[in-house]
Design an enzyme around this catalytic site. Structure first.
Site, mmCIF file in Angstrom:
data_model
loop_
_atom_site.group_PDB
_atom_site.id
_atom_site.type_symbol
_atom_site.label_atom_id
_atom_site.label_comp_id
_atom_site.label_asym_id
_atom_site.label_seq_id
_atom_site.Cartn_x
_atom_site.Cartn_y
_atom_site.Cartn_z
ATOM 1 N N SER A 53 -58.557 52.121 0.482
ATOM 2 C CA SER A 53 -58.180 53.088 1.517
ATOM 3 C C SER A 53 -56.683 52.981 1.716
ATOM 4 O O SER A 53 -56.064 51.959 1.378
ATOM 5 C CB SER A 53 -58.906 52.750 2.821
ATOM 6 O OG SER A 53 -58.376 53.468 3.924
ATOM 7 N N TYR A 65 -62.210 47.054 9.453
ATOM 8 C CA TYR A 65 -62.030 47.969 8.325
ATOM 9 C C TYR A 65 -60.725 47.677 7.592
ATOM 10 O O TYR A 65 -60.686 47.589 6.354
ATOM 11 C CB TYR A 65 -62.049 49.408 8.828
ATOM 12 C CG TYR A 65 -62.057 50.457 7.749
ATOM 13 C CD1 TYR A 65 -63.249 50.819 7.115
ATOM 14 C CD2 TYR A 65 -60.889 51.100 7.350
ATOM 15 C CE1 TYR A 65 -63.268 51.791 6.126
ATOM 16 C CE2 TYR A 65 -60.897 52.074 6.362
ATOM 17 C CZ TYR A 65 -62.089 52.417 5.753
ATOM 18 O OH TYR A 65 -62.096 53.371 4.767
#
Length: 257
Positions: free
Chosen positions: A139, A152
């Site tokens: 990401s 995350y």
């Protein structure tokens, strides 16, 4: 960039980025194994459709990516793989002091530890074949951070580190390992958030996408699952033989800022 004769396993792939990657790999000729934690008729039907649409073998294997034994079992049940796409992931947003312990543990397990287990299970077969591709879906948050996403961000930074380590351990063996770092991608999950954001901010669809959801993405455009899938295919191809241990950002300029 034909991948005919190769078998690809894509975790977390009955929707979104994972499904997009599976379809693009199938278009390139690879047999594909798609996965999620459910075991519904529609999951198996989806695999059958991919196979029929693209003339490849496509199967669905249920496995819970929060469990080490399921992660490793997925690779065993698939009969090994030439291409491994570690895509499974979940998200939760909260200040650190309020972050539920069970949410932290689940995010680390599914977003990070699962990739360790599947990769460990897949590498012996790749080494025996003298060829393999590991593509980790990280990401933009693997390269930068945002508040309230501690688990995350930690997991995605971990995926980038794991990518580099696997690349070094497999260098010169015909195996590569790379990470793709998407920004915002227009998946069904993101699409479902747009109406709520329109109500909260009293904006029309295009304005809320441009000014709220894509505020950190300079292109002010979502990436598509097809674009992420196309990047997976490129990294799996002979054109990427000497690309290993790196990250490829597909983020509309987010990490350039």
């Amino acid at each position: 960039m034909t991948l005919k004769g190769k078998r690809a396993v894509i975790t977390g792939s009955n929707s979104g980025i994972g499904l997009g990657a599976a379809i693009e790999l199938a278009k390139a000729g690879a047999d594909v194994v798609i996965n999620s934690f459910t075991d519904r008729d529609e999951d198996h039907a989806l695999a059958a459709k991919i196979g029929a649409d693209h003339g490849v073998k496509a199967t669905y294997i249920a496995a819970d990516m929060s469990k080490a034994e399921d992660c490793r079992g997925l690779i065993e049940k698939a009969g090994g793989c030439d291409i491994l796409v570690n895509n499974a992931g979940i998200q939760f947003v909260s200040p650190i002091e309020d972050f539920p312990i069970e949410k932290w543990n689940a995010i680390i397990a599914i977003n990070l530890s699962s990739a360790f287990h599947t990769t460990a299970a897949a590498l012996p077969g790749m080494r025996k074949a003298g060829w393999g591709r590991v593509v980790n879906i990280a990401s933009a948050h693997g390269l930068t951070a945002s508040p309230f996403k501690s688990a995350y961000v930690a997991a995605k930074h971990g995926i980038v580190g794991l990518t580099k380590t696997v690349a070094l351990e497999t260098a010169g063996q015909g195996i590569t390992c790379n990470a793709i770092c998407p920004g915002y991608v227009l998946t069904p999950l993101v699409e479902a958030q747009i109406p709520d954001q329109m109500k909260v901010h009293n904006m029309d669809r295009e304005t809320v996408i441009r000014e709220v959801m894509l505020d950190r993405q300079p292109s002010r455009q979502f990436a598509t699952v097809e674009e992420i899938g196309g990047t997976v295919v490129f990294l799996s191809s002979a054109a990427a033989n000497q690309i290993t241990g790196t990250t490829i950002s597909v983020d509309g300029g987010w990490t350039a800022m």
